[in-house]
Design a protein around this motif. Structure first.
Motif, PDB file in Angstrom:
ATOM      1  N   LYS A  45      -2.945 -53.538  35.281  1.00 31.16           N
ATOM      2  CA  LYS A  45      -2.646 -54.721  34.483  1.00 31.16           C
ATOM      3  C   LYS A  45      -1.223 -55.170  34.783  1.00 31.16           C
ATOM      4  N   ASP A  46      -0.909 -56.419  34.430  1.00 32.47           N
ATOM      5  CA  ASP A  46       0.440 -56.947  34.670  1.00 32.47           C
ATOM      6  C   ASP A  46       1.497 -56.109  33.968  1.00 32.47           C
ATOM      7  N   SER A  47       1.178 -55.636  32.765  1.00 29.02           N
ATOM      8  CA  SER A  47       2.141 -54.831  32.009  1.00 29.02           C
ATOM      9  C   SER A  47       2.469 -53.525  32.739  1.00 29.02           C
ATOM     10  N   THR A  48       1.447 -52.937  33.404  1.00 26.72           N
ATOM     11  CA  THR A  48       1.678 -51.709  34.168  1.00 26.72           C
ATOM     12  C   THR A  48       2.522 -51.991  35.396  1.00 26.72           C
ATOM     13  N   PHE A  49       2.242 -53.107  36.084  1.00 24.38           N
ATOM     14  CA  PHE A  49       3.062 -53.504  37.226  1.00 24.38           C
ATOM     15  C   PHE A  49       4.526 -53.643  36.814  1.00 24.38           C
ATOM     16  N   LYS A  50       4.766 -54.282  35.670  1.00 23.57           N
ATOM     17  CA  LYS A  50       6.136 -54.509  35.206  1.00 23.57           C
ATOM     18  C   LYS A  50       6.836 -53.192  34.891  1.00 23.57           C
ATOM     19  N   THR A  51       6.084 -52.242  34.343  1.00 35.19           N
ATOM     20  CA  THR A  51       6.673 -50.926  34.057  1.00 35.19           C
ATOM     21  C   THR A  51       7.078 -50.218  35.344  1.00 35.19           C
ATOM     22  N   ILE A  52       6.197 -50.247  36.342  1.00 30.32           N
ATOM     23  CA  ILE A  52       6.499 -49.616  37.631  1.00 30.32           C
ATOM     24  C   ILE A  52       7.684 -50.291  38.299  1.00 30.32           C
ATOM     25  N   ILE A  53       7.665 -51.616  38.344  1.00 30.56           N
ATOM     26  CA  ILE A  53       8.744 -52.374  38.987  1.00 30.56           C
ATOM     27  C   ILE A  53      10.061 -52.163  38.257  1.00 30.56           C
ATOM     28  N   GLY A  54       9.992 -51.990  36.942  1.00 33.17           N
ATOM     29  CA  GLY A  54      11.201 -51.802  36.140  1.00 33.17           C
ATOM     30  C   GLY A  54      11.958 -50.529  36.469  1.00 33.17           C
ATOM     31  N   GLN A  55      11.308 -49.565  37.102  1.00 34.17           N
ATOM     32  CA  GLN A  55      11.988 -48.325  37.494  1.00 34.17           C
ATOM     33  C   GLN A  55      12.828 -48.503  38.757  1.00 34.17           C
ATOM     34  N   LYS A  56      12.698 -49.675  39.405  1.00 33.24           N
ATOM     35  CA  LYS A  56      13.543 -50.060  40.548  1.00 33.24           C
ATOM     36  C   LYS A  56      13.450 -49.071  41.716  1.00 33.24           C
ATOM     37  N   LEU A  57      12.243 -48.608  41.977  1.00 34.35           N
ATOM     38  CA  LEU A  57      12.007 -47.718  43.111  1.00 34.35           C
ATOM     39  C   LEU A  57      10.982 -48.307  44.087  1.00 34.35           C
ATOM     40  N   SER A  58      10.582 -49.556  43.853  1.00 41.26           N
ATOM     41  CA  SER A  58       9.560 -50.201  44.674  1.00 41.26           C
ATOM     42  C   SER A  58      10.199 -51.257  45.571  1.00 41.26           C
ATOM     43  N   TYR A  59       9.721 -51.338  46.819  1.00 36.42           N
ATOM     44  CA  TYR A  59      10.307 -52.253  47.795  1.00 36.42           C
ATOM     45  C   TYR A  59       9.213 -53.017  48.525  1.00 36.42           C
ATOM     46  N   ALA A  60       9.636 -54.151  49.123  1.00 37.72           N
ATOM     47  CA  ALA A  60       8.685 -54.996  49.842  1.00 37.72           C
ATOM     48  C   ALA A  60       9.360 -55.668  51.025  1.00 37.72           C
ATOM     49  N   PHE A  61       8.585 -55.921  52.069  1.00 39.04           N
ATOM     50  CA  PHE A  61       9.006 -56.786  53.154  1.00 39.04           C
ATOM     51  C   PHE A  61       8.603 -58.203  52.786  1.00 39.04           C
ATOM     52  N   LYS A  62       9.553 -59.144  52.940  1.00 39.67           N
ATOM     53  CA  LYS A  62       9.274 -60.535  52.593  1.00 39.67           C
ATOM     54  C   LYS A  62       9.732 -61.459  53.719  1.00 39.67           C
ATOM     55  N   SER A  63       9.033 -62.589  53.832  1.00 40.04           N
ATOM     56  CA  SER A  63       9.413 -63.648  54.763  1.00 40.04           C
ATOM     57  C   SER A  63       9.368 -64.971  54.016  1.00 40.04           C
ATOM     58  N   LYS A  64      10.538 -65.546  53.812  1.00 39.50           N
ATOM     59  CA  LYS A  64      10.631 -66.809  53.066  1.00 39.50           C
ATOM     60  C   LYS A  64       9.926 -66.703  51.718  1.00 39.50           C
ATOM     61  N   ASN A  65      10.245 -65.649  50.986  1.00 34.02           N
ATOM     62  CA  ASN A  65       9.708 -65.371  49.649  1.00 34.02           C
ATOM     63  C   ASN A  65       8.225 -65.010  49.647  1.00 34.02           C
ATOM     64  N   LYS A  66       7.624 -64.856  50.813  1.00 33.57           N
ATOM     65  CA  LYS A  66       6.236 -64.405  50.885  1.00 33.57           C
ATOM     66  C   LYS A  66       6.209 -62.894  51.088  1.00 33.57           C
ATOM     67  N   VAL A  67       5.492 -62.187  50.225  1.00 30.58           N
ATOM     68  CA  VAL A  67       5.401 -60.733  50.340  1.00 30.58           C
ATOM     69  C   VAL A  67       4.510 -60.390  51.529  1.00 30.58           C
ATOM     70  N   ILE A  68       5.061 -59.620  52.468  1.00 30.43           N
ATOM     71  CA  ILE A  68       4.340 -59.217  53.674  1.00 30.43           C
ATOM     72  C   ILE A  68       3.709 -57.839  53.493  1.00 30.43           C
ATOM     73  N   ALA A  69       4.483 -56.941  52.919  1.00 33.90           N
ATOM     74  CA  ALA A  69       4.027 -55.570  52.653  1.00 33.90           C
ATOM     75  C   ALA A  69       4.799 -55.059  51.441  1.00 33.90           C
ATOM     76  N   PHE A  70       4.184 -54.135  50.706  1.00 37.13           N
ATOM     77  CA  PHE A  70       4.871 -53.594  49.531  1.00 37.13           C
ATOM     78  C   PHE A  70       4.516 -52.138  49.331  1.00 37.13           C
ATOM     79  N   CYS A  71       5.444 -51.428  48.725  1.00 38.81           N
ATOM     80  CA  CYS A  71       5.244 -50.028  48.350  1.00 38.81           C
ATOM     81  C   CYS A  71       5.720 -49.857  46.919  1.00 38.81           C
ATOM     82  N   LEU A  72       4.776 -49.605  46.019  1.00 37.09           N
ATOM     83  CA  LEU A  72       5.100 -49.418  44.610  1.00 37.09           C
ATOM     84  C   LEU A  72       5.167 -47.927  44.309  1.00 37.09           C
TER      85      LEU A  72
END
Length: 201
Positions: A45-72
């Motif tokens: 759920k979105d709330s779970t995504f926000k909790t994971i992202i809030g720990q600031k350990l997740s990263y992503a490759f982006k191109s012009k604000n487009k997410v190319i790859a991500f690791c949560l």
């Protein structure tokens, strides 16, 4: 941090992608990539995504604000006897790459960066679950030093029974740090021993 990326096999154009922390604004794109890969609704759920992202350990490759790859990734908090929290292990929740950016080592590069970031943050172990039918991901994790700890039947509870089973894999990163600390301790003890010899003999 910038990288040069060849966009696809057909289109040989070169673009620069950036490595950034994942933010809440990336959630719609993360869900889109996940659904396009697995062909099913989002795992969280979105709330779970926000909790994971809030720990600031997740990263992503982006191109012009487009997410190319991500690791949560998220950490598990283990309670100590004094009721304080101890960051014991970190879990790889999701690792995905867009269809037209695969086979360019973006997933392995991103996960390697996240592993090194875990070492810097003094985590002891990294854990993950991977579908028993996802052979490319399984091979990648083994290549990066993850080992199979157990096999879980019907872990994902999906409609397709062939995709339900999962391997539970772990990577111990505390030993690496401990070995360096042990070497430093040994060197310091040797220095003290020689100082003692110089003073008393």
């Amino acid at each position: 941090m910038g990288f040069l990326c060849e966009k696809s096999q057909e289109n040989k154009s070169i673009e620069t992608i950036e490595l950034n922390s994942v933010s809440n604004s990336d959630i719609p794109q993360i869900k889109e990539i996940y659904i396009s890969y697995w062909g099913k609704k989002s795992l969280y759920k979105d709330s779970t995504f926000k909790t994971i992202i809030g720990q600031k350990l997740s990263y992503a490759f982006k191109s012009k604000n487009k997410v190319i790859a991500f690791c949560l990734m998220y950490y598990n908090l283990k309670k100590k006897n004094n009721n304080s929290t101890d960051k014991n292990s970190i879990e790889v929740a999701l690792l995905c790459v867009r269809d037209d950016y695969r086979y360019q080592k973006l997933g392995s590069t991103l996960l390697s960066f996240c592993i090194n970031n875990c070492k810097k943050n003094n985590f002891k172990k990294i854990t993950l679950h991977v579908s028993s039918t996802n052979l490319p991901a399984f091979s990648l994790y083994k290549k990066l030093g993850f080992i199979v700890e157990s096999f879980h039947e019907k872990y994902y509870h999906d409609e397709n029974p062939k995709d339900n089973d999962a391997y539970y894999m772990t990577k111990n990163i505390w030993k690496w740090m401990l070995s360096i600390n042990t070497i430093n301790l040994r060197n310091n003890l040797l220095k003290l021993f020689f100082i003692y010899l110089l003073i008393y003999f």
